[in-house]
Enzyme design. Structure first.
Site, PDB file in Angstrom:
ATOM      1  N   CYS A   2      30.042  44.802 -20.514  1.00  0.00           N
ATOM      2  CA  CYS A   2      28.929  45.217 -19.648  1.00  0.00           C
ATOM      3  C   CYS A   2      27.582  44.946 -20.309  1.00  0.00           C
ATOM      4  O   CYS A   2      27.428  45.075 -21.521  1.00  0.00           O
ATOM      5  CB  CYS A   2      29.017  46.699 -19.354  1.00  0.00           C
ATOM      6  SG  CYS A   2      30.576  47.189 -18.633  1.00  0.00           S
ATOM      7  N   ARG A  27      27.889  37.956 -22.158  1.00  0.00           N
ATOM      8  CA  ARG A  27      28.738  38.983 -22.764  1.00  0.00           C
ATOM      9  C   ARG A  27      30.068  39.110 -22.024  1.00  0.00           C
ATOM     10  O   ARG A  27      31.027  39.630 -22.567  1.00  0.00           O
ATOM     11  CB  ARG A  27      28.023  40.334 -22.718  1.00  0.00           C
ATOM     12  CG  ARG A  27      26.766  40.392 -23.545  1.00  0.00           C
ATOM     13  CD  ARG A  27      25.936  41.602 -23.181  1.00  0.00           C
ATOM     14  NE  ARG A  27      26.521  42.850 -23.605  1.00  0.00           N
ATOM     15  CZ  ARG A  27      26.316  43.424 -24.778  1.00  0.00           C
ATOM     16  NH1 ARG A  27      25.524  42.853 -25.657  1.00  0.00           N
ATOM     17  NH2 ARG A  27      26.873  44.575 -25.087  1.00  0.00           N
ATOM     18  N   TRP A  78      31.934  44.836 -16.494  1.00  0.00           N
ATOM     19  CA  TRP A  78      33.220  44.254 -16.887  1.00  0.00           C
ATOM     20  C   TRP A  78      34.233  45.351 -16.625  1.00  0.00           C
ATOM     21  O   TRP A  78      34.271  46.357 -17.329  1.00  0.00           O
ATOM     22  CB  TRP A  78      33.168  43.869 -18.359  1.00  0.00           C
ATOM     23  CG  TRP A  78      34.246  42.936 -18.802  1.00  0.00           C
ATOM     24  CD1 TRP A  78      34.239  41.578 -18.734  1.00  0.00           C
ATOM     25  CD2 TRP A  78      35.494  43.293 -19.400  1.00  0.00           C
ATOM     26  NE1 TRP A  78      35.396  41.069 -19.247  1.00  0.00           N
ATOM     27  CE2 TRP A  78      36.189  42.096 -19.665  1.00  0.00           C
ATOM     28  CE3 TRP A  78      36.101  44.493 -19.734  1.00  0.00           C
ATOM     29  CZ2 TRP A  78      37.448  42.061 -20.252  1.00  0.00           C
ATOM     30  CZ3 TRP A  78      37.362  44.467 -20.321  1.00  0.00           C
ATOM     31  CH2 TRP A  78      38.022  43.255 -20.575  1.00  0.00           C
ATOM     32  N   ASN A 104      27.515  51.682 -19.881  1.00  0.00           N
ATOM     33  CA  ASN A 104      28.450  50.901 -20.707  1.00  0.00           C
ATOM     34  C   ASN A 104      29.314  51.877 -21.475  1.00  0.00           C
ATOM     35  O   ASN A 104      28.795  52.873 -21.986  1.00  0.00           O
ATOM     36  CB  ASN A 104      27.705  50.052 -21.744  1.00  0.00           C
ATOM     37  CG  ASN A 104      26.963  48.901 -21.121  1.00  0.00           C
ATOM     38  OD1 ASN A 104      27.058  48.672 -19.926  1.00  0.00           O
ATOM     39  ND2 ASN A 104      26.202  48.194 -21.940  1.00  0.00           N
ATOM     40  N   GLY A 105      30.608  51.592 -21.592  1.00  0.00           N
ATOM     41  CA  GLY A 105      31.499  52.486 -22.325  1.00  0.00           C
ATOM     42  C   GLY A 105      32.529  53.071 -21.380  1.00  0.00           C
ATOM     43  O   GLY A 105      32.670  52.622 -20.235  1.00  0.00           O
ATOM     44  N   GLU A 490      44.250  30.431 -34.853  1.00  0.00           N
ATOM     45  CA  GLU A 490      43.017  30.234 -34.082  1.00  0.00           C
ATOM     46  C   GLU A 490      43.221  29.160 -33.015  1.00  0.00           C
ATOM     47  O   GLU A 490      42.745  29.293 -31.881  1.00  0.00           O
ATOM     48  CB  GLU A 490      41.880  29.862 -35.046  1.00  0.00           C
ATOM     49  CG  GLU A 490      40.547  29.531 -34.393  1.00  0.00           C
ATOM     50  CD  GLU A 490      39.936  30.689 -33.609  1.00  0.00           C
ATOM     51  OE1 GLU A 490      40.433  31.822 -33.675  1.00  0.00           O
ATOM     52  OE2 GLU A 490      38.953  30.420 -32.890  1.00  0.00           O
ATOM     53  N   LYS A 494      42.637  29.950 -29.105  1.00  0.00           N
ATOM     54  CA  LYS A 494      41.680  29.192 -28.294  1.00  0.00           C
ATOM     55  C   LYS A 494      42.376  28.584 -27.072  1.00  0.00           C
ATOM     56  O   LYS A 494      41.820  28.548 -25.980  1.00  0.00           O
ATOM     57  CB  LYS A 494      41.052  28.062 -29.119  1.00  0.00           C
ATOM     58  CG  LYS A 494      39.983  28.487 -30.082  1.00  0.00           C
ATOM     59  CD  LYS A 494      38.647  28.646 -29.389  1.00  0.00           C
ATOM     60  CE  LYS A 494      37.635  29.396 -30.220  1.00  0.00           C
ATOM     61  NZ  LYS A 494      37.950  30.805 -30.473  1.00  0.00           N
ATOM     62  N   GLU A 497      43.056  31.384 -24.537  1.00  0.00           N
ATOM     63  CA  GLU A 497      41.905  31.984 -23.866  1.00  0.00           C
ATOM     64  C   GLU A 497      41.147  30.991 -22.989  1.00  0.00           C
ATOM     65  O   GLU A 497      40.541  31.392 -22.005  1.00  0.00           O
ATOM     66  CB  GLU A 497      40.961  32.669 -24.863  1.00  0.00           C
ATOM     67  CG  GLU A 497      40.245  31.739 -25.801  1.00  0.00           C
ATOM     68  CD  GLU A 497      39.257  32.469 -26.710  1.00  0.00           C
ATOM     69  OE1 GLU A 497      38.789  33.552 -26.356  1.00  0.00           O
ATOM     70  OE2 GLU A 497      38.946  31.926 -27.779  1.00  0.00           O
ATOM     71  N   HIS A 513      63.569  31.952 -38.432  1.00  0.00           N
ATOM     72  CA  HIS A 513      63.898  33.373 -38.256  1.00  0.00           C
ATOM     73  C   HIS A 513      63.716  33.809 -36.806  1.00  0.00           C
ATOM     74  O   HIS A 513      63.377  34.961 -36.555  1.00  0.00           O
ATOM     75  CB  HIS A 513      63.062  34.202 -39.225  1.00  0.00           C
ATOM     76  CG  HIS A 513      63.258  33.756 -40.635  1.00  0.00           C
ATOM     77  ND1 HIS A 513      64.324  34.159 -41.410  1.00  0.00           N
ATOM     78  CD2 HIS A 513      62.569  32.843 -41.377  1.00  0.00           C
ATOM     79  CE1 HIS A 513      64.267  33.550 -42.578  1.00  0.00           C
ATOM     80  NE2 HIS A 513      63.215  32.738 -42.583  1.00  0.00           N
ATOM     81  N   LYS A 612      32.381  38.513 -24.278  1.00  0.00           N
ATOM     82  CA  LYS A 612      31.842  38.064 -25.567  1.00  0.00           C
ATOM     83  C   LYS A 612      31.677  39.239 -26.521  1.00  0.00           C
ATOM     84  O   LYS A 612      31.887  39.105 -27.721  1.00  0.00           O
ATOM     85  CB  LYS A 612      30.488  37.396 -25.313  1.00  0.00           C
ATOM     86  CG  LYS A 612      29.810  36.853 -26.559  1.00  0.00           C
ATOM     87  CD  LYS A 612      30.431  35.556 -26.974  1.00  0.00           C
ATOM     88  CE  LYS A 612      29.878  35.005 -28.267  1.00  0.00           C
ATOM     89  NZ  LYS A 612      30.880  34.141 -28.918  1.00  0.00           N
TER      90      LYS A 612
END
Ligand code: F6R
Length: 617
Positions: A2, A27, A78, A104-105, A490, A494, A497, A513, A612
Site C-alpha cells: 500500500c 510499491r 494491496w 497501511n498495515g 535467485e 525471478k 515471479e 535425495h 515492491k
C-alpha cells in the site's frame, strides 16, 4: 505494498494526488482512491478496484469529473482483507461522511472491533479491516476530539503495525498522519504554501528535497506550508528536515521499455556506486568508514548471521559465503520471518547483518528489532537511506544503486552483493585472516567488476532464443553449488515471479535425495556451472539430468568447450576470479526471466500478487 500520498496546499489537489499515487504505485497495488475536501467543506471520495488498471481508471474518472479541493489524501491498496473491488479500496469514510482515512498495515483485532461497532449501529461498506479505523476516528471526532486526538485514540484501540492518514470536515485545512510500528514509512515535506505526506520519499521530490521521516509512535499534521510533529502524548517534536539524495530522474524509465531492463542495464554503475569511496584502486585498499564496530569488536566476533527476504536473502547467502571463506568467521544466512520467531541465541559476539533494499520489509525489521533487543551488534545493507532499518541498526552500509522501481530486484541485489563482499574483506583484514597483499589482489579484481558485468550484459542475443524455449515448459529446475547456490535460487525466484513458471532452486548435491524423481523431458534444468573447484561435480549433475531425458541450459565460463558436450544449450559469461563468478552468472539468470516474461506476455515491472515494499508479514 500500500502507498499513501496526501496534499495540503493552494492548488487543486486532485491531479496532484493522482501524480503522487503514480510515484508510489511501484510499491505494488491493486486498487486506488482519493478523498478531497471540496469548496463546500465536504469530503468527496473516488476510488477504483480494477487491479493494475485502477490508477489509470481513477485518473480518467477524476479527469471527467468536477472533483476539486485544496486538501486531500490518496491511497494505493494491496489487498489483504477483502477482495479487490471498489468498496474495499481506500479511502474509507465514517458513516456520516465527516472523516475519511487511508491505512497501511493490518488491524489484527478488527473482527472484535467491527462487532462492537456494528452493535453500536454502524454500517460497514467494505470487507476490509481498515474500515474500523474510519469509524473509530469518526466516533472520536463526533465526541469533540480534534482530528489528531481522534486518530491517536483510534490507533490506541487497534493491534498491529499501522500507518494512517486522515482528513475531517471539522478541520478542513488539515491532514493527519500517524505511525505505529513498521507498516511502511511516513515522510513529510513542505515548501512555501504546500505540505505533502507520503509513504515514499520519491513522491515528495517534485515539491522538496528536504524531508522529515516520521518515527513509530509519532503523529504529524500537515497544513498549507506547515508541518507539525507530536508524540502520542501530544508533546511537540522538533525535528530538522534532512536533504535526501534521491532524485526524480532516476525514477524515470528513459528509453527502456521497462524499469527492469533499465535497472538490469544499470548494474555496472550500481557496482561502481557501491564501491565509491570504499575501494581505493590506486593503493589496493578497502575501507568501510560506516562500520561503527571497533577493530577489537570485529576481532571478537564468533558468528555472523545475515538476514533478509526474497532476493535480499539470496544476496545475504552470497554474503555469508564470502564472509566465511575470507574472514573465517562462521557465517550463515537466514530468512527473517524464521529468525524473528525462533528465539535465536544472540549476543555481543554475534554480528547480525540485515539486507533489505527498501529498509521497510516487515519481517526483516522484526528480526532486526529482535537482534537489537538481544544485544547483538547489527548492521544493515540497504538502498533507501532514511528508511526504518537505518534507525534500528547500529550502522548502515548504503548500497548506492539508485532507487529501484521494478518490483523484481536486480541492480539492488548486485549492489548488495558488492557491499557484502567489501564487508567480508574488511572483516577478514581486521581479523588478519588475509593480509594487505591479498586485499590488494581482491581490490584489483574488483576494479574490473563493472566492465566484466557490462560484458556479461552483452549476451542478450542467445538469451532471446533460450527464453522462447524455456517459455514452453511448465516446470524448471535451477541447480548450483557453493556461492552459485544463491544464484540458482535467485534464477528460480525471478522465473517464478516474472514468468509465472514453476521453478525450483536446489543445491545440485541434493538431487539424488528426491529431486531426480522429477527429471524427464517435460522439465528443463538451468545449471550454474562456471569453472571453479566444483565444476566437475556440476558436469556430473548435468549428465544425470541428461541421462533421464532432461534438457539442460548451462551457464558456463567463456572458452569452456567441454560443457558443450554435455549440456543442450550454453550461455557463456566472462572469465574472472572465482570470488566474482556469482556476479557473472547472476546476469543471465536475470535476463532469462525478463525475456521469458516478455515471451509469455507478462508485465515484468508489475508481476501479479507481488509488492515492491512488503510492509506486512
Ligand atoms: C524479488 C524481490 C523480493 C525482495 C523482498 C525483500 O525480486 O524483489 O523478493 O527482495 O521482498 O525486499 P527488501 O530488499 O526491500 O527487503
Amino acid at each position: 505494498m500500500c502507498g499513501i500520498f496526501a496534499y495540503a496546499g493552494t492548488k487543486n489537489a486532485v491531479p496532484l494526488l493522482i501524480e503522487g499515487l503514480r510515484s508510489v504505485e511501484y510499491r505494488g497495488y491493486d486498487s486506488a482512491g482519493i478523498s478531497v475536501i471540496d469548496s463546500y467543506g465536504e469530503i468527496q471520495t473516488m476510488k477504483r478496484g480494477d487491479h493494475k488498471s485502477s490508477l489509470e481508471n481513477l485518473a480518467n474518472a477524476v479527469g471527467d469529473s468536477l472533483l476539486s479541493g485544496l486538501v486531500g489524501i490518496g491511497h494505493t491498496r494491496w489487498a489483504t482483507h477483502g477482495e479487490v473491488n471498489q468498496q474495499n479500496s481506500h479511502p474509507h469514510s465514517s458513516n456520516n461522511g465527516s472523516v475519511s482515512i487511508a491505512h497501511n498495515g493490518i488491524v489484527e483485532n478488527f473482527i472484535e472491533l467491527k462487532d462492537r461497532l456494528v452493535d453500536s449501529g454502524i454500517e460497514f461498506q467494505s470487507e476490509t479491516d481498515s474500515e474500523v479505523l474510519a469509524h473509530l476516528v469518526g466516533n472520536a471526532v463526533a465526541s469533540g476530539n480534534s482530528l489528531r486526538e481522534a486518530v491517536i485514540n483510534a490507533a490506541s484501540q487497534i493491534k498491529g503495525n499501522t500507518a494512517i492518514v486522515a482528513v475531517s470536515t471539522a478541520e478542513p485545512d488539515l491532514v493527519v498522519g500517524l505511525r505505529v510500528g513498521n507498516a511502511g514509512g511516513i515522510v513529510v515535506g513542505k515548501n512555501d504554501d504546500v505540505a505533502v505526506m507520503a509513504s515514499d520519499t520519491i513522491a515528495l521530490l517534485p515539491y522538496t528535497s528536504e524531508v522529515i521521516y516520521i518515527e513509530p509512535n509519532e503523529v504529524v499534521e500537515i497544513e498549507k506550508g506547515d508541518v507539525r510533529i507530536f508524540d502520542l502524548a501530544g508533546s511537540v517534536i522538533d525535528r530538522e528536515p534532512i536533504v535526501t539524495s534521491q532524485n526524480f530522474e532516476a525514477a524515470q524509465k528513459g528509453n527502456h521499455p521497462h524499469f527492469m531492463s533499465k535497472e538490469i542495464a544499470e548494474q555496472p554503475e550500481a557496482i561502481q556506486g557501491a564501491m565509491r569511496g570504499r575501494a581505493d584502486f590506486s593503493n589496493g585498499t578497502l575501507t568501510l568508514p560506516e562500520i561503527s564496530l571497533t577493530s577489537e569488536q570485529m576481532r571478537s566476533l564468533d558468528r555472523v548471521i545475515l538476514t533478509g527476504m526474497g532476493t535480499s536473502l539470496h544476496a545475504a547467502m552470497f554474503g555469508a559465503s564470502v564472509i566465511e571463506s575470507l574472514s573465517r568467521i562462521p557465517a550463515y544466512a537466514e530468512n527473517s520471518s524464521e529468525l524473528r520467531y525462533r528465539n535465536p541465541v544472540l549476543g555481543p559476539n554475534t554480528l547480525v547483518v540485515a539486507v533489505t533494499q527498501s529498509g521497510e520489509t516487515a519481517d526483516t525489521l522484526a528480526a532486526m528489532e529482535h537482534a537489537r533487543s538481544a544485544g547483538a551488534p547489527q548492521g544493515v545493507v540497504l538502498e533507501l537511506e532514511g528508511s526504518q532499518a537505518t534507525r534500528i541498526a547500529e550502522f548502515t552500509l548504503p548500497i548506492r544503486a539508485g532507487q529501484e522501481i521494478g518490483v523484481a530486484s536486480t541492480k539492488t541485489m548486485i549492489a548488495s552483493m558488492t557491499t557484502l563482499l567489501q564487508l567480508a574483506v574488511v572483516l577478514a583484514e581486521t581479523r588478519e585472516a588475509i593480509d594487505s597483499d591479498q586485499v590488494k589482489v581482491i581490490v584489483e579484481s574488483m576494479s574490473e567488476l563493472p566492465s566484466l558485468v557490462a560484458s556479461a550484459l552483452g549476451i542478450n542475443g542467445q538469451i532471446s532464443e533460450l527464453s522462447e524455449r524455456l517459455s514452453k515448459f511448465e516446470d524448471l529446475l535451477y541447480l548450483g553449488r557453493g556461492a552459485q547456490l544463491p544464484i540458482a535460487l535467485e534464477g528460480a525466484l525471478k522465473m517464478k515471479e516474472l514468468a509465472y513458471i514453476h521453478a525450483e532452486g536446489y543445491p545440485a548435491g541434493e538431487m539424488k535425495h528426491g529431486v531426480n524423481a522429477l527429471l524427464g523431458s517435460d522439465m528443463a534444468t538451468v545449471v550454474s556451472a562456471p569453472q571453479n573447484d566444483l565444476y566437475e561435480k556440476m558436469l556430473s549433475n548435468i549428465s544425470e539430468v541428461k541421462a533421464r531425458g532432461g534438457e539442460v541450459v548451462a551457464i558456463a565460463t567463456e572458452g569452456d568447450e567441454t560443457i558443450k558436450r554435455v549440456a543442450d544449450h550454453v550461455i557463456y559469461v566472462p572469465e574472472c576470479p572465482e570470488l566474482l563468478q556469482p556476479f557473472m552468472t547472476l546476469i543471465p539468470m536475470q535476463l532469462l526471466s525478463y525475456r521469458t516474461a516478455l515471451v509469455l506476455g507478462r508485465d515484468p515491472d508489475k508481476p501479479r500478487n507481488l509488492a515492491k515494499t512488503v510492509t506486512v508479514e
